[in-house]
Enzyme design. Structure first.
Site, PDB file in Angstrom:
ATOM      1  CD  GLU A  91      24.654  57.252  77.563  1.00  0.00           C
ATOM      2  OE1 GLU A  91      24.997  58.034  78.208  1.00  0.00           O
ATOM      3  OE2 GLU A  91      25.360  56.431  77.153  1.00  0.00           O
ATOM      4  CG  HIS A 133      31.063  48.576  80.672  1.00  0.00           C
ATOM      5  ND1 HIS A 133      31.892  49.049  81.795  1.00  0.00           N
ATOM      6  CD2 HIS A 133      31.087  48.737  79.699  1.00  0.00           C
ATOM      7  CE1 HIS A 133      31.993  50.649  81.246  1.00  0.00           C
ATOM      8  NE2 HIS A 133      31.779  50.449  79.563  1.00  0.00           N
TER       9      HIS A 133
END
Lengths: 342, 452
Positions: free
Chosen positions: B186, B255
């Site tokens: 990322e 998450h």
């Protein structure tokens, strides 16, 4: 004194030869001398202005490393991009930015290249292809890989020269970038300026392996160790690396063995190294002395050099003058350049 | 005898199409045999038998659509060890359905009453139904056709067609030069995108979820948001960072986080949080065209929902303008993203009790359309904010501060905030339901500010 890293794909940088006895034109010699001297004199004055309180915050001087920026610049072509970390003044001058604008940015004036809003670590110049000037150690490596991605996307034949230090070489995103650059064969030359100290921590104290030109080996990226105090060695390695990247072979790593004479920043007491160590480099490896010897061997007279010295002095003094007389940005500038009109 | 149940193939799946049976009545199956194929809105998945035995009866015919999770789909005459377990799906996140554990009121996705016509849609505009997922895809495809400089980069965006199938079909149309699968990296690919934007390209950087963008937030803030300013206006960063944000279902603390307030705090960024398909399409197209860096916060729980959008050639909505999603006179409920649906549902229920709530869909968090919110509060004199994120220093805190500063004399009650409880997201279904905002919490807050 270049050493080449064997890459897993079999590519390998060729060895460069010592430059002392090489046939070089007088014009080249004088050009490099002039450019390196400009950086040194500029940085000396910047240090002086810092001491006078005219430059604030952080100020990282490039003195000692001049041959890297100048030699690499000579290996680049129009449209190529340069991006580096916070020790950026030398790169900007080598890229051809106006010394007045760079100095005025250091003093935080409207005439600075970022209108005084960037400072020492945040200057840019689209015209000369200089993309900063980045204060977060290692961030410029991903960004420089992105510049190379843009070159690849546009198929424009340009190369991104992405500089970082021995300290940044341990950042995770460097390896994320290496991986993508090799995977997609992006035209990027990673130039590691190994000046032996990441702030106050020596390379040996921070790195499990100190052969930084090998750092791309697990991605199959060829690398070379280069004498970064010899502008011709830098230039020739720069040409090899550029040719590799420009012809679609992907990234290339150059580890420049160099040295910074001054502290990490202006507020560095430099207790981590001895005076003798610094003096030894200044006496025996200085990049400007090195080229001066070659210039003398080429038959240039003392008077000819004196003319150049005076020219450089005048340019730097003009920059200092401009940096002190250019006004501070108008308060209305506070809210400009936050957003572009959609 | 054991029933084989319709399995949940993802944390958010509620129903699917039983597209194909690979066994028939009378067949003997062993654990691990593929017995059927199920199609969700995201993908086609194989269903494996968990128990040994003989298929006694097929209960749901192949081709049946909308089969709810946990519906018996076949009956197995089993051996001794046949347990009452549903067939296990070969999915990474296969879990028993959880949605049924919660009261249905807490997970509304669409209002009962028709909404106001969007002032951005011209009168008489023909409308078409589309999912939020496809609206996002269409927005990207249209902008990629329009501008060669636009490209999409991220994990699984190309060959896999998107982890949430948002980029379905883009690789086929635009090829691998412009639809680029990245390694799981990322920070690296956000930096590559930021650098490419500095060089004049217009990247769309997809994060599989914004939870993973934490690895990359340095580039979003330091490399994209601040560069125009630091360069004295020289370097523009026309880049969209997009992906699902906020709480999914039963995926735990790492998450399930709403980053709205984090990004909305930063000058130099624009932050967009669409609610329905029209928002998704019109605002994503605007975000891609915008010359500034835009953080585009989608919501996984909204991807599969259908809404009407104007069926016009080039549908673009303005960034920075909120929408009155439902008109009312008694109280203003301000929400964004999925919470707009919760607010609309709460408004419906409140109407039955004689409270007429106005719902403001913020659409954009930065720049925040304070004018629309304040105009509404001046009319209703009461304010409730709703967000999925935590309360402290949140979006609601900002709105409450601006309203109290600019419309203090118009308030008949202190503003109330509805937000996630001040804890990391729990996994247990009951605790999860307790921590997230709900219609009941919104109704309670409205009653609080209405002194009812």
């Amino acid at each position: 004194m270049a050493r080449a890293a064997k890459a897993s794909d079999g590519t390998q940088g060729s060895n460069s030869t010592p430059s002392v006895n090489r046939n070089t034109s007088k014009d080249d010699l004088l050009k490099y001398y002039r450019e390196m001297l400009l950086i040194r004199r500029f940085e000396e004055r910047a240090g002086q202005l810092y001491g006078m309180g005219l430059i604030g915050g952080f100020c990282h001087l490039y003195i000692g490393q001049e041959a890297v920026a100048v030699g690499m610049e000579a290996a680049s072509i129009d449209g190529d991009q340069v991006i580096t970390g916070y020790r950026d003044h030398g790169h900007m001058l080598a890229a051809g930015m106006d010394p007045k604008e760079v100095m005025a940015e250091l003093t935080g004036r409207i005439g600075g290249s970022s209108k005084g809003k960037g400072g020492s670590m945040h200057m840019f110049d689209i015209e000369t292809g200089f993309f900063g000037g980045h204060g977060i150690v290692g961030a410029q490596v991903s960004l420089g890989t992105g510049l190379a991605f843009a070159d690849f996307y546009k198929q424009n034949g340009n190369v991104s020269y992405t500089y970082f230090g021995d300290g940044a070489a341990n950042q995770g995103q460097v390896y994320e970038s290496f991986n993508m650059a090799k995977l997609w064969k992006l035209p990027v030359v990673y130039v590691i300026e190994n000046n032996e100290y990441a702030m106050g921590t020596s390379l040996a104290r921070a790195s499990a392996t100190t052969e930084l030109y090998m750092r791309g080996a697990s991605f199959g990226i060829p690398g070379e160790q280069v004498d970064g105090m010899d502008v011709f060695a830098v230039y020739e390695a720069g040409l090899r690396a550029s040719e590799h990247a420009r012809s679609g072979n992907g990234p290339y790593i150059l580890e420049m063995k160099t040295y910074r004479y001054r502290g990490h920043s202006m507020s560095d007491p430099a207790k981590y190294r001895t005076k003798e160590e610094v003096d030894d480099v200044k006496k025996n490896r200085d990049p400007i002395d090195h080229i001066k010897t070659m210039i003398e061997q080429a038959g240039v007279t003392e008077d000819e050099l004196k003319v150049i010295d005076n020219e450089i002095k005048a340019i730097v003094l003009e920059a200092v003058e401009f940096a002190q007389t250019s006004p501070e940005p108008d308060p209305s500038e506070l809210y400009t350049d936050v957003y572009l009109e959609a | 005898m054991t029933d084989i149940l319709m399995p949940a193939l993802s944390p958010t799946m509620e129903e699917g199409t039983l597209s194909k049976w690979l066994v028939k009545a009378g067949d003997t199956v062993s654990a691990g045999d593929v017995i059927a194929e199920i199609e969700t809105d995201k993908a086609t998945m194989e269903v494996e038998a968990v128990d040994e035995g003989q298929i006694e009866e097929i209960l749901i015919e192949a081709g049946t659509e909308g089969v709810k999770v946990n519906t018996p789909i076949a009956r197995l005459a089993g051996g001794d060890n046949a347990a009452k377990a549903p067939a296990k799906a070969d999915a990474p996140a296969a879990q028993p359905a959880v949605v049924a554990d919660k009261p249905t009121e807490t997970t509304p996705e669409a209002p009962a009453k028709p909404e106001l016509r969007d002032p951005e849609f011209p009168e008489g505009t023909p409308m078409v139904k589309i999912t939020v997922r496809d609206a996002l895809r269409d927005a990207m495809a249209e902008e990629m056709r329009r501008d060669e400089k636009v490209f999409l980069m991220g994990e699984e965006v190309a060959q896999y067609q998107g982890a949430y199938k948002v980029s379905r079909g883009l690789l086929e149309e635009f090829g691998d030069r412009r639809v680029i699968d990245t390694p799981i990296t990322e920070m690296g690919f956000a930096g590559v995108g930021a650098g490419a934007a500095m060089a004049g390209l217009k990247p769309i950087i997809e994060f599989m979820t914004f939870n993973f963008a934490m690895q990359a937030i340095d580039h979003i803030l330091n490399s994209s948001a601040k560069t125009l300013y630091m360069s004295g206006g020289q370097i523009k960063s026309s880049i969209v960072y997009r992906g699902p944000n906020g709480a999914a279902a039963r995926v735990g603390a790492q998450h399930s986080q709403d980053y709205s307030a984090w990004y909305a705090n930063v000058p130099g960024l624009k932050v967009v949080a669409p609610y329905d398909a029209a928002d998704a399409k019109g605002l994503l197209k605007a975000a891609i065209r915008d010359p500034n860096p835009v953080v585009f916060l989608e919501h996984e729980m909204m991807y599969g929902l259908e809404f009407e959008i104007p069926d016009v050639e080039d549908f673009v909505l303005p960034i920075g303008k909120a929408k009155i999603q439902r008109e009312g006179k008694d109280v203003t409920i301000v929400a964004h993203s999925r919470m707009v649906g919760f607010a609309l549902k709460a408004a419906d229920q409140l109407a039955a009790e004689g409270i007429d709530a106005e719902v403001v869909n913020l659409r954009t968090l930065r720049p925040l359309d304070t004018d629309t919110v304040i105009a509404s509060v001046k009319k209703t004199n009461r304010l409730v904010t709703v967000e999925e994120g935590w309360g402290p220093c949140g979006v609601g805190a900002e709105i409450a501060a601006r309203v109290t500063a600019d419309a203090f004399d118009d308030l008949d009650a202190p503003p109330a905030r509805v937000h996630q409880e001040d804890v990391p997201m729990p996994y247990a279904a009951n605790l999860e339901a307790l921590t997230v905002p709900s219609v009941e919490k919104i109704i309670a807050a409205v009653k609080q500010v209405s002194y009812k």
